[in-house]
Design an enzyme around this catalytic site. Structure first.
Site, PDB file in Angstrom:
ATOM      1  N   TYR A  97       0.851  -1.189   0.000  1.00  7.96           N
ATOM      2  CA  TYR A  97       0.000   0.000   0.000  1.00  7.96           C
ATOM      3  C   TYR A  97       0.892   1.245   0.000  1.00  7.96           C
ATOM      4  O   TYR A  97       1.817   1.354   0.809  1.00  7.96           O
ATOM      5  CB  TYR A  97      -0.917   0.026   1.231  1.00  7.96           C
ATOM      6  N   GLN A 159     -10.640   0.625   1.646  1.00  8.84           N
ATOM      7  CA  GLN A 159     -11.181  -0.228   0.571  1.00  8.84           C
ATOM      8  C   GLN A 159     -10.069  -0.957  -0.190  1.00  8.84           C
ATOM      9  O   GLN A 159     -10.250  -2.096  -0.636  1.00  8.84           O
ATOM     10  CB  GLN A 159     -12.073   0.583  -0.379  1.00  8.84           C
ATOM     11  N   ASN A 182      -3.025   6.253   6.361  1.00  6.93           N
ATOM     12  CA  ASN A 182      -3.689   7.054   7.399  1.00  6.93           C
ATOM     13  C   ASN A 182      -4.382   6.135   8.409  1.00  6.93           C
ATOM     14  O   ASN A 182      -4.239   4.908   8.355  1.00  6.93           O
ATOM     15  CB  ASN A 182      -4.664   8.046   6.761  1.00  6.93           C
ATOM     16  N   SER A 205       5.347   9.524  12.952  1.00  7.21           N
ATOM     17  CA  SER A 205       6.812   9.465  12.948  1.00  7.21           C
ATOM     18  C   SER A 205       7.401  10.043  14.234  1.00  7.21           C
ATOM     19  O   SER A 205       6.812  10.922  14.868  1.00  7.21           O
ATOM     20  CB  SER A 205       7.328  10.246  11.742  1.00  7.21           C
ATOM     21  N   GLN A 227      11.509  15.407  11.365  1.00  2.99           N
ATOM     22  CA  GLN A 227      10.376  14.501  11.595  1.00  2.99           C
ATOM     23  C   GLN A 227       9.116  15.263  12.000  1.00  2.99           C
ATOM     24  O   GLN A 227       8.008  14.821  11.708  1.00  2.99           O
ATOM     25  CB  GLN A 227      10.721  13.466  12.667  1.00  2.99           C
ATOM     26  N   HIS A 230       6.345  15.825   9.421  1.00  2.00           N
ATOM     27  CA  HIS A 230       5.525  14.751   8.840  1.00  2.00           C
ATOM     28  C   HIS A 230       4.042  14.980   9.100  1.00  2.00           C
ATOM     29  O   HIS A 230       3.237  14.934   8.184  1.00  2.00           O
ATOM     30  CB  HIS A 230       5.930  13.387   9.401  1.00  2.00           C
ATOM     31  N   GLU A 295      11.368   5.560  17.276  1.00  2.00           N
ATOM     32  CA  GLU A 295      11.510   5.029  15.909  1.00  2.00           C
ATOM     33  C   GLU A 295      12.902   5.346  15.352  1.00  2.00           C
ATOM     34  O   GLU A 295      13.604   4.478  14.856  1.00  2.00           O
ATOM     35  CB  GLU A 295      10.424   5.667  15.039  1.00  2.00           C
ATOM     36  N   HIS A 296      13.289   6.627  15.412  1.00  5.01           N
ATOM     37  CA  HIS A 296      14.624   7.061  14.956  1.00  5.01           C
ATOM     38  C   HIS A 296      15.386   7.612  16.158  1.00  5.01           C
ATOM     39  O   HIS A 296      14.837   8.425  16.901  1.00  5.01           O
ATOM     40  CB  HIS A 296      14.528   8.193  13.923  1.00  5.01           C
ATOM     41  N   ASP A 329      15.992   7.742   5.688  1.00  5.28           N
ATOM     42  CA  ASP A 329      14.696   7.806   5.000  1.00  5.28           C
ATOM     43  C   ASP A 329      14.825   7.519   3.514  1.00  5.28           C
ATOM     44  O   ASP A 329      13.944   6.915   2.915  1.00  5.28           O
ATOM     45  CB  ASP A 329      14.085   9.212   5.159  1.00  5.28           C
ATOM     46  N   GLU A 383       0.055 -37.110  28.589  1.00  9.47           N
ATOM     47  CA  GLU A 383      -0.915 -36.079  28.185  1.00  9.47           C
ATOM     48  C   GLU A 383      -2.273 -36.689  27.824  1.00  9.47           C
ATOM     49  O   GLU A 383      -3.152 -35.994  27.316  1.00  9.47           O
ATOM     50  CB  GLU A 383      -0.350 -35.272  26.997  1.00  9.47           C
ATOM     51  N   HIS A 388      -1.921 -40.453  19.763  1.00  9.24           N
ATOM     52  CA  HIS A 388      -0.535 -40.043  19.513  1.00  9.24           C
ATOM     53  C   HIS A 388       0.408 -41.209  19.831  1.00  9.24           C
ATOM     54  O   HIS A 388       1.287 -41.563  19.036  1.00  9.24           O
ATOM     55  CB  HIS A 388      -0.150 -38.846  20.408  1.00  9.24           C
TER      56      HIS A 388
END
Length: 398
Positions: A97, A159, A182, A205, A227, A230, A295-296, A329, A383, A388
């Site tokens: 995506y 969708q 998003n 971010s 950052q 963003h 993250e960074h 990046d 068991e 088995h």
């Protein structure tokens, strides 16, 4: 999101086309949903040749880095007739995506597609929203073609995730969905997990800079803002042992914000999640960094490699004052799809590992099974799983 997923699952293309008209204000049909070779050719004519050159250089760096992550099948045998191993198989079909909307991200195309290609995925499908004119950003198309995407479809939002997860008349069902989006895309990915695999739920971010008195305040300020631009929810945090540096960085940040193009977003981001934390000792600073698990993480200290050995939790670590976060990046090679929101405590960056699966291999000869079969029978009977036990025992009946 649940309603969108259900409709696309049950109604297929017709729901997909209706939602695209509603949300993206454009008409697509079974004939126009797939990007054509002509559209890709047109995109190449619209992209600056210098940008194309940069995309190709970045692609090589990203491919070379990820090639070192490849795993291979292995087998181990001994003279008693036991063969054990692990078979590594690439996923067959992956959906990538790519967001449209606020910004265009050809770098995300490279970061999501190239590890899949290196892993050996045979069918990579991309979905991305088109504009009201029915066109996809030229740089997105060019990056997709260069990276080796097999098919591109003009749908976005929840969708698109539904179409990839369940399949429609036009879009095939995939085994895994990767790529940022998003909140609707994030919630859709979360909801379809189990029908398909997903990479992660990407949050806003984050950047953290750990610095001492040796750091350049102007560099630190610029990196924090890289950052913050963003989105309004992005976080930028400086942790330092130097109050002088803290004050200098604060002044530099204000100077930069006044001149940068996305100043409104940056201001909101800094108001919401912008912090300068002053620690008494470097150990306190490091403990704070490990607790937040950004993250960074940039390390701008006297001995940054020594500092790095004490860092447990970070998505990507940038060492030294010339290793600015945007290097990761776009260009250096490591993946920029990273764990956010504290999940660096237990998640890793996107990698070739995300596009393979492993099967265990087990082979025993009669001679290898005979000395241990009673042990297995005993375990099974403990068991109370008598079928088995029986499955093993009958091989040694008189």
């Amino acid at each position: 999101v649940d309603e969108i997923l259900h409709k696309v699952k049950t109604e297929g293309d017709s729901a997909l086309f209706a939602y695209t008209k509603e949300f993206d204000k454009t008409e697509i049909t079974a004939d126009t949903i797939k990007v054509t070779e002509e559209e890709i050719k047109e995109a190449y004519e619209q992209v600056d040749p210098k940008l194309l050159d940069v995309i190709r250089k970045a692609l090589v760096n990203i491919r070379d880095y990820h090639a070192k992550q490849k795993q291979y099948s292995w087998f181990d045998s001994d003279e008693s007739g036991i063969i054990l191993g692990q078979k590594v198989t690439p996923l067959k079909t992956v959906g990538v995506y790519v967001p449209g909307g606020k910004a265009v991200y050809p770098s995300s195309v490279l970061m999501n597609v190239i590890p899949a290609k290196v892993a050996g995925v045979s069918n990579i499908i991309m979905t991305t929203p088109c504009g009201k004119d029915g066109k996809v950003y030229p740089s997105t198309l060019v990056a997709a073609k260069e990276a080796g995407v097999d098919a591109i479809y003009k749908v976005g939002g929840a969708q698109a995730i539904a179409a990839l997860a369940f399949g429609t008349e036009s879009i095939p069902k995939v085994d895994k969905i990767v790529g940022p989006g998003n909140i609707y895309v994030a919630l859709a990915k979360k909801a379809v997990f189990g029908y398909v695999s997903i990479d992660s739920i990407a949050g806003p971010s984050e950047i953290m800079v750990l610095a001492d008195e040796t750091a350049n305040p102007r560099f630190v300020a610029a990196d924090l803002l890289s950052q913050a631009e963003h989105d309004e929810m992005a976080s930028a945090i400086l942790v330092t042992t130097s109050e002088t540096l803290a004050e200098q960085v604060s002044v530099e940040v204000d100077k930069f914000v006044a001149t940068l193009s996305r100043k409104e977003i940056i201001r909101k981001s800094l108001d919401n999640y912008g912090y300068i934390l002053v620690a008494d000792t470097m150990q306190d600073a490091i403990d704070t960094v490990n607790e937040i698990a950004s993250e960074h993480l940039e390390l701008v200290t006297k001995n940054p490699f020594e500092t790095m050995t004490k860092i447990r939790n970070a998505g990507a670590i940038f060492i030294g004052e010339y290793s600015s976060e945007p290097l990761g990046d776009y260009f250096a090679g490591p993946n920029h799809v990273l764990p956010t929101n504290g999940t660096a405590k237990f998640f890793s960056p996107l990698s070739v590992d995300d596009f393979i699966k492993k099967s265990s291999i087990i082979s025993y000869s009669r001679e290898a099974l005979e000395p241990v079969y009673k042990d297995i029978v005993q375990f099974a009977e403990c068991e109370k799983l008598t079928a088995h036990a029986n499955s093993i025992r009958i091989r040694f009946e008189d």
